[in-house]
Motif scaffolding. Structure first.
Motif, PDB file in Angstrom:
ATOM      1  N   SER A 138       0.908  -1.050   0.065  1.00 64.86           N
ATOM      2  CA  SER A 138      -0.018   0.084  -0.117  1.00 64.86           C
ATOM      3  C   SER A 138       0.982   1.088  -0.053  1.00 64.86           C
ATOM      4  O   SER A 138       1.971   1.192  -0.017  1.00 64.86           O
ATOM      5  N   LEU A 139       0.215   2.377  -0.137  1.00 59.20           N
ATOM      6  CA  LEU A 139       1.007   3.626  -0.292  1.00 59.20           C
ATOM      7  C   LEU A 139       1.080   4.386   1.167  1.00 59.20           C
ATOM      8  O   LEU A 139       0.128   4.524   1.809  1.00 59.20           O
ATOM      9  N   VAL A 140       2.544   4.613   1.273  1.00 63.12           N
ATOM     10  CA  VAL A 140       2.899   5.119   2.712  1.00 63.12           C
ATOM     11  C   VAL A 140       3.428   6.420   2.477  1.00 63.12           C
ATOM     12  O   VAL A 140       4.291   6.845   1.453  1.00 63.12           O
ATOM     13  N   PHE A 141       2.995   7.538   3.095  1.00 65.02           N
ATOM     14  CA  PHE A 141       3.499   8.969   3.408  1.00 65.02           C
ATOM     15  C   PHE A 141       4.925   8.984   3.664  1.00 65.02           C
ATOM     16  O   PHE A 141       5.032   8.681   4.880  1.00 65.02           O
ATOM     17  N   HIS A 185      -5.758   2.846   4.939  1.00 66.13           N
ATOM     18  CA  HIS A 185      -5.067   1.924   3.877  1.00 66.13           C
ATOM     19  C   HIS A 185      -6.268   0.951   3.546  1.00 66.13           C
ATOM     20  O   HIS A 185      -5.980  -0.312   3.290  1.00 66.13           O
ATOM     21  N   VAL A 186      -7.701   1.524   3.511  1.00 70.99           N
ATOM     22  CA  VAL A 186      -8.666   0.662   3.150  1.00 70.99           C
ATOM     23  C   VAL A 186      -9.218   1.423   1.669  1.00 70.99           C
ATOM     24  O   VAL A 186      -9.088   2.508   1.411  1.00 70.99           O
ATOM     25  N   SER A 187      -9.397   0.224   0.709  1.00 72.62           N
ATOM     26  CA  SER A 187      -9.937   0.783  -0.322  1.00 72.62           C
ATOM     27  C   SER A 187     -11.314   0.892  -0.142  1.00 72.62           C
ATOM     28  O   SER A 187     -11.969   0.528   0.784  1.00 72.62           O
ATOM     29  N   TRP A 188     -12.063   1.247  -1.545  1.00 65.04           N
ATOM     30  CA  TRP A 188     -13.458   1.538  -1.479  1.00 65.04           C
ATOM     31  C   TRP A 188     -14.157   0.210  -1.330  1.00 65.04           C
ATOM     32  O   TRP A 188     -15.177   0.164  -0.669  1.00 65.04           O
ATOM     33  N   HIS A 189     -13.516  -0.859  -1.763  1.00 64.96           N
ATOM     34  CA  HIS A 189     -14.363  -2.176  -1.664  1.00 64.96           C
ATOM     35  C   HIS A 189     -14.170  -2.528  -0.312  1.00 64.96           C
ATOM     36  O   HIS A 189     -15.091  -3.004   0.201  1.00 64.96           O
ATOM     37  N   GLY A 346      -5.392   1.913  -1.626  1.00 68.70           N
ATOM     38  CA  GLY A 346      -5.350   2.162  -0.275  1.00 68.70           C
ATOM     39  C   GLY A 346      -4.121   3.077   0.005  1.00 68.70           C
ATOM     40  O   GLY A 346      -2.998   3.110  -0.488  1.00 68.70           O
ATOM     41  N   LEU A 347      -4.484   4.062   0.831  1.00 72.19           N
ATOM     42  CA  LEU A 347      -3.324   4.920   1.224  1.00 72.19           C
ATOM     43  C   LEU A 347      -3.346   5.224   2.836  1.00 72.19           C
ATOM     44  O   LEU A 347      -4.401   5.094   3.334  1.00 72.19           O
ATOM     45  N   GLU A 348      -2.224   5.753   3.154  1.00 64.29           N
ATOM     46  CA  GLU A 348      -1.945   6.166   4.703  1.00 64.29           C
ATOM     47  C   GLU A 348      -2.800   7.269   5.104  1.00 64.29           C
ATOM     48  O   GLU A 348      -3.107   7.541   6.176  1.00 64.29           O
ATOM     49  N   ASN A 349      -3.864   8.168   4.109  1.00 67.74           N
ATOM     50  CA  ASN A 349      -4.122   8.951   4.501  1.00 67.74           C
ATOM     51  C   ASN A 349      -5.827   8.978   3.954  1.00 67.74           C
ATOM     52  O   ASN A 349      -6.539   9.896   3.749  1.00 67.74           O
ATOM     53  N   THR A 350      -6.291   7.764   3.885  1.00 70.94           N
ATOM     54  CA  THR A 350      -7.653   7.617   3.304  1.00 70.94           C
ATOM     55  C   THR A 350      -8.250   6.588   4.391  1.00 70.94           C
ATOM     56  O   THR A 350      -7.970   5.409   4.799  1.00 70.94           O
TER      57      THR A 350
END
Length: 358
Positions: A138-141, A185-189, A346-350
C-alpha cells in the motif's frame, strides 16, 4: 507513476496544472482486481445508531460559490437530500478490527495482486513484472528531507510492501494504542464491505457535502469562512512547507485520534482534514455540469466514471481532505473539494465513515 492530491487551484478557479502533470489521489497503477473482492462473509447485521448523528434533510447549494475551487467543483447547483444518520467520526481501528474478527475479511492491501487480472487491463504484450513486485502493499507517506517540486508526488509516496491497516507505516509498525484513530489503507471495496456488515452504507457525495456544511450555505469550511490557520487549530492538516516541513501547529504530525477537534454544527467530527473519506459515487469531472436547474432529489452521482487525467481508470469520489492537505498544494479541507481514486487503492491518509437511512 504514483500520484496524489491535486495542487490547489489559482484564484480564477482554474487548476494551475496541465492534464499531463495534474496528479490525482490514484496510485497511478491499474486496478488489482477485475471486480469487488468477495464479500459473502459480510452479511449485514441490524444497524445500530450508537455513535451516529441524525441529520434532517433539506435543500442546499452543492459546489463552490467562490473562485478557490478546482474546475470539477462547478457549477454550483441545487440538491435536495432526505434525512439520514451519519457516523459522528471516521470509522476507527477498533471498529474495523471488530469487523475483521467477526468476518475474517482480508483487505485489498493485504492481498497480493493477481497477474491474470492485471494483464487484462494492460496493453497486449505487456511483460509480467517480477514476482517480487506482485506482493501485498500500500502507499505510505514518506516526507522528503528537503524542499521538492510539487509536480511529482512519487517524491513523498512510497509503495511499501506489507503496509496495511494493521501496519500503517509498513512492517514493524502497528495500531496498538491507536484504537481510536481512523482506520487507513482501506480501499473503496473494503469500506463497502464494512458498511454492509454494519447494516449501513457509504454516503453519497451529496449527503457528505450537505453534512459537512452543518446547515450553513456557501461557507468555505465546516466551521465557516475563517481561515484554517486563524485562531485555534480547527482540523488536522499540514502547516509549514509541504511536503518536507510540518510545524505541527495543530499538535499532529500525522493522523489524529478521532474527536481531537471541535465538531461542526451537526455534531460531526473531522469533516475537514485527518483522512480522505470514501463516498459511494463514481467520479466524473464534468458531472456538475450535467445537473438540471431543478433541485435533484438524493442524487447518487454519474452512472460511470470519467477522469480526463486518467481516462482508462474508473474512480470513486473521496471527500474532506487529510492531514497532508496544505493551502500551497491541496486545499482538500474546503467543504466543496472533490478528490478521486481507483476503488482498489489504499493510502495512509484514506479512511471512511458510514451513513444509514433506516
Amino acid at each position: 507513476m504514483i500520484q496524489a492530491c491535486q495542487p490547489a487551484a489559482e484564484e480564477n478557479g482554474q487548476a494551475n496544472t496541465t492534464v499531463s502533470d495534474a496528479p490525482s489521489c490514484s496510485s497511478g497503477m491499474p486496478a488489482r482486481y477485475a471486480s469487488q473482492p468477495d464479500s459473502a462473509a459480510t452479511t449485514a447485521k441490524e444497524v445500530s445508531h450508537e455513535g451516529m448523528v441524525w441529520i434532517d434533510g433539506g435543500t442546499f447549494s452543492m459546489g463552490a460559490s467562490d473562485a478557490e475551487g478546482r474546475p470539477d467543483e462547478y457549477p454550483q447547483h441545487q440538491v435536495k437530500v432526505s434525512g439520514f444518520w451519519m457516523d459522528a467520526t471516521e470509522v476507527t481501528n477498533a471498529e474495523f478490527a471488530a469487523f475483521v474478527e467477526a468476518t475474517g475479511y482480508v483487505t485489498t492491501a493485504e492481498r497480493a495482486p493477481d497477474w491474470e487480472e492485471l494483464k487484462k487491463q494492460l496493453p497486449p504484450g505487456t511483460p509480467k513484472p517480477p514476482d517480487s513486485v506482485l506482493v501485498a502493499a500500500s502507499l505510505v507517506f514518506t516526507p522528503p528531507q528537503q524542499q521538492v517540486p510539487l509536480n511529482n508526488p512519487g517524491q513523498w509516496w512510497n509503495w511499501k510492501k506489507h503496509a496495511n491497516w494493521r501496519q500503517p507505516q509498513g512492517p514493524g509498525s502497528s495500531i496498538k494504542g491507536r484504537e481510536e484513530y481512523p482506520v487507513v489503507h482501506v480501499s473503496w471495496h473494503d469500506a463497502v464491505a464494512y458498511a454492509r456488515w454494519a447494516g449501513k452504507r457509504l454516503p453519497t457525495e451529496a449527503e457528505w457535502e450537505y453534512a459537512a456544511r452543518g446547515g450553513t450555505q456557501n461557507k468555505r469550511y465546516p466551521w465557516g469562512d475563517e481561515d484554517i490557520e486563524a485562531g485555534k487549530p480547527k482540523a488536522n492538516t499540514w502547516q509549514g512547507r509541504f511536503p518536507d516541513r510540518n510545524t505541527t501547529w495543530d499538535k499532529h504530525a500525522g493522523l489524529a485520534q478521532v474527536k481531537s477537534f471541535a465538531p461542526n454544527k451537526y455534531g460531526l467530527y473531522d469533516m475537514a482534514g485527518n483522512v480522505w473519506e470514501w463516498c459511494s459515487d463514481w467520479y466524473a469531472a464534468d458531472y456538475y455540469g450535467t445537473a438540471s436547474t431543478a433541485p435533484a432529489l438524493n442524487p447518487v452521482g454519474p452512472t460511470s466514471s470519467h477522469d480526463p487525467q486518467e481516462p482508462g481508470m474508473p474512480k470513486r469520489v473521496l471527500r474532506g481532505g487529510s492531514f497532508m492537505c496544505h493551502s500551497s498544494y491541496c486545499k482538500g479541507y474546503r467543504v466543496t473539494s472533490r478528490m478521486k481514486s481507483s476503488p482498489d487503492t489504499g493510502l495512509e491518509n484514506t479512511g471512511f465513515r458510514c451513513v444509514s437511512s433506516k
